[in-house]
Scaffold this motif. Structure first.
Motif, PDB file in Angstrom:
ATOM      1  N   UNK A 163      59.462  81.269  36.240  1.00 21.34           N
ATOM      2  CA  UNK A 163      58.998  80.549  35.049  1.00 21.34           C
ATOM      3  C   UNK A 163      58.785  79.069  35.354  1.00 21.34           C
ATOM      4  N   UNK A 164      59.524  78.533  36.307  1.00 16.78           N
ATOM      5  CA  UNK A 164      59.384  77.126  36.674  1.00 16.78           C
ATOM      6  C   UNK A 164      58.021  76.875  37.326  1.00 16.78           C
ATOM      7  N   UNK A 165      57.684  77.682  38.328  1.00 11.15           N
ATOM      8  CA  UNK A 165      56.385  77.511  38.992  1.00 11.15           C
ATOM      9  C   UNK A 165      55.242  77.818  38.036  1.00 11.15           C
ATOM     10  N   UNK A 166      55.435  78.812  37.187  1.00 12.24           N
ATOM     11  CA  UNK A 166      54.392  79.173  36.219  1.00 12.24           C
ATOM     12  C   UNK A 166      54.168  78.068  35.192  1.00 12.24           C
ATOM     13  N   UNK A 167      55.206  77.253  34.954  1.00 12.26           N
ATOM     14  CA  UNK A 167      55.093  76.153  33.996  1.00 12.26           C
ATOM     15  C   UNK A 167      54.572  74.874  34.644  1.00 12.26           C
ATOM     16  N   UNK A 168      54.235  74.941  35.930  1.00 14.29           N
ATOM     17  CA  UNK A 168      53.692  73.769  36.606  1.00 14.29           C
ATOM     18  C   UNK A 168      54.568  73.213  37.701  1.00 14.29           C
ATOM     19  N   UNK A 169      55.755  73.812  37.928  1.00 13.07           N
ATOM     20  CA  UNK A 169      56.631  73.373  39.004  1.00 13.07           C
ATOM     21  C   UNK A 169      56.072  73.747  40.360  1.00 13.07           C
ATOM     22  N   UNK A 170      56.606  73.152  41.398  1.00 13.28           N
ATOM     23  CA  UNK A 170      56.052  73.327  42.746  1.00 13.28           C
ATOM     24  C   UNK A 170      56.345  74.703  43.339  1.00 13.28           C
ATOM     25  N   UNK A 228      74.492  96.726  40.573  1.00 14.40           N
ATOM     26  CA  UNK A 228      73.309  96.541  41.415  1.00 14.40           C
ATOM     27  C   UNK A 228      73.157  95.077  41.815  1.00 14.40           C
ATOM     28  N   UNK A 229      72.509  94.897  42.958  1.00 14.14           N
ATOM     29  CA  UNK A 229      72.186  93.564  43.458  1.00 14.14           C
ATOM     30  C   UNK A 229      70.670  93.447  43.597  1.00 14.14           C
ATOM     31  N   UNK A 230      70.078  92.309  43.308  1.00 14.49           N
ATOM     32  CA  UNK A 230      68.657  92.135  43.614  1.00 14.49           C
ATOM     33  C   UNK A 230      68.428  92.262  45.114  1.00 14.49           C
ATOM     34  N   UNK A 231      67.393  92.973  45.478  1.00 12.08           N
ATOM     35  CA  UNK A 231      67.096  93.169  46.900  1.00 12.08           C
ATOM     36  C   UNK A 231      65.752  92.569  47.303  1.00 12.08           C
ATOM     37  N   UNK A 232      64.930  92.241  46.322  1.00  3.77           N
ATOM     38  CA  UNK A 232      63.615  91.661  46.621  1.00  3.77           C
ATOM     39  C   UNK A 232      63.522  90.285  45.977  1.00  3.77           C
ATOM     40  N   UNK A 233      63.049  89.321  46.767  1.00  2.69           N
ATOM     41  CA  UNK A 233      62.941  87.955  46.281  1.00  2.69           C
ATOM     42  C   UNK A 233      61.497  87.491  46.397  1.00  2.69           C
ATOM     43  N   UNK A 234      61.044  86.807  45.372  1.00  4.86           N
ATOM     44  CA  UNK A 234      59.629  86.459  45.238  1.00  4.86           C
ATOM     45  C   UNK A 234      59.438  84.961  45.424  1.00  4.86           C
ATOM     46  N   UNK A 235      58.546  84.607  46.331  1.00  2.30           N
ATOM     47  CA  UNK A 235      58.196  83.207  46.559  1.00  2.30           C
ATOM     48  C   UNK A 235      56.888  82.912  45.825  1.00  2.30           C
ATOM     49  N   UNK A 236      56.963  81.985  44.875  1.00  2.00           N
ATOM     50  CA  UNK A 236      55.782  81.572  44.104  1.00  2.00           C
ATOM     51  C   UNK A 236      55.490  80.112  44.405  1.00  2.00           C
ATOM     52  N   UNK A 237      54.258  79.833  44.753  1.00  2.00           N
ATOM     53  CA  UNK A 237      53.840  78.473  45.096  1.00  2.00           C
ATOM     54  C   UNK A 237      52.735  78.044  44.139  1.00  2.00           C
TER      55      UNK A 237
END
Length: 332
Positions: free
Chosen positions: A258-265, A298-307
């Motif tokens: 949500x940070x990158x989608x709102x204009x964050x780096x 459960x643990x998150x196993x996939x992590x998403x990099x958004x630029x």
């Protein structure tokens, strides 16, 4: 005569026999309730965030429970009422709901403190459930708590790696930290930064109104970068933080897309929406009789990099190809 429409033994034909032909005039939605068991009740204690709550309910629908049909949701949402979490948790327990869904370390802790009987499905991206005493193991929690937990402080090492590729001479960073989440993330980023010779300044936020003062402090001192540790409170301020960072030309990174989608780096972390949906599926299993003590955490196993390339342009940064090729999503 009083008729309890939630009583499974009462059915359409019995009500019609008791009330005569007048029942024919009843709304079909009322009559339809007689053909269903009593609605299950689940408590919701978490951030007042519509889209994520909707995804949780979508997961419950996958499991066979729809609000307004066979499901009632008792909501206790917070944004500015964080000190009232214990009160909200106690209210849900007094209502004798069938299960509780709690989001974040504060709500999870508040519920765990007041009941060991009502099933608690949790999403907590900052706590270790075994260290907290809520579970004996991930595979067999053993108590009334299950759900999705992530205490992965090593993520901050990846954050430093990503930001340093953009700001090679980075020597001082500001760190937004919510003390409600505990110290694991803070200790991790402190250790990782020290190994790289990077100084950190910790800026505590406990309430939404704390952010403006922290922003003012950063604007005066101008850190080389801003790191936002994971917290429901910090998540809620994603848009405001993104706008501040751009306005003051400070490269910033967050766990939340949500940070990158709102204009964050940059953001790097799990797909939080998927985790909420998964918790809804888990909650439905609990309402059908599954025991939290036997539902693996459960643990998150996939992590998403958004630029966000537009943000990089506004900050005057050149995005290295080596970073772009790692991105799962690029916002232009």
């Amino acid at each position: 005569m009083t008729i309890d429409l939630r009583d499974k033994s009462v059915r359409r034909r019995e009500l019609i026999a008791l009330l005569g032909g007048g029942a024919a005039a009843w709304p079909l939605s009322v009559l339809a309730q007689l053909d269903h068991p009593a609605a299950a009740r689940i408590g919701y204690l978490g951030i007042a965030s519509g889209p994520l709550a909707d995804l949780f309910l979508a997961g419950m629908r996958e499991g066979g429970y729809s609000e307004g049909q066979n499901l009632r949701v008792e909501r206790r949402e917070y944004e500015r009422n964080i000190p009232r979490l214990a009160e909200y948790a106690a209210e849900l327990v007094r209502l004798k709901v069938d299960a509780i869904f709690a989001t974040g370390p504060g709500p999870v802790r508040a519920v765990a403190n007041v009941t060991h009987d009502i099933p608690l499905v949790a999403i907590d991206l900052e706590s270790d459930p075994m260290e907290a005493g809520w579970a004996t193991s991930l595979a067999h929690p053993g108590g009334n708590v299950t759900g999705v937990f992530q205490d992965l402080p090593q993520l901050v090492g990846k954050w430093l790696e990503f930001v340093r590729s953009l700001v090679p001479n980075m020597s001082r960073i500001a760190v937004l930290w919510d003390p409600e989440t505990g110290t694991a993330q803070l200790q991790a980023i402190g250790a990782a930064a020290k190994s790289l010779g990077v100084e950190i300044e910790v800026l505590e936020v406990r309430l939404p109104e704390d952010f403006e003062a922290r922003f003012s402090a950063m604007a005066r001192k101008r850190p080389d970068a801003l790191f936002q540790l994971s917290s429901p409170l910090i998540f809620l301020q994603s848009k405001q933080t993104a706008e501040f960072a751009l306005r003051n030309h400070i490269p910033a990174i967050s766990l939340f897309a949500a940070f990158a989608e709102a204009g964050g780096l940059i953001s790097y972390g799990p797909n939080v929406g998927d985790l909420y949906r998964g918790c809804g599926v888990y909650a439905a299993k609990v309402l059908k009789g599954a025991k939290p003590s036997e539902l693996p955490i459960e643990r998150p196993t996939r992590f998403i990099l958004t630029i966000n390339l537009e943000a990089a342009k506004l900050l005057g940064l050149t995005m290295p190809p080596s970073l772009l090729v790692q991105a799962d999503e690029v916002i232009e």
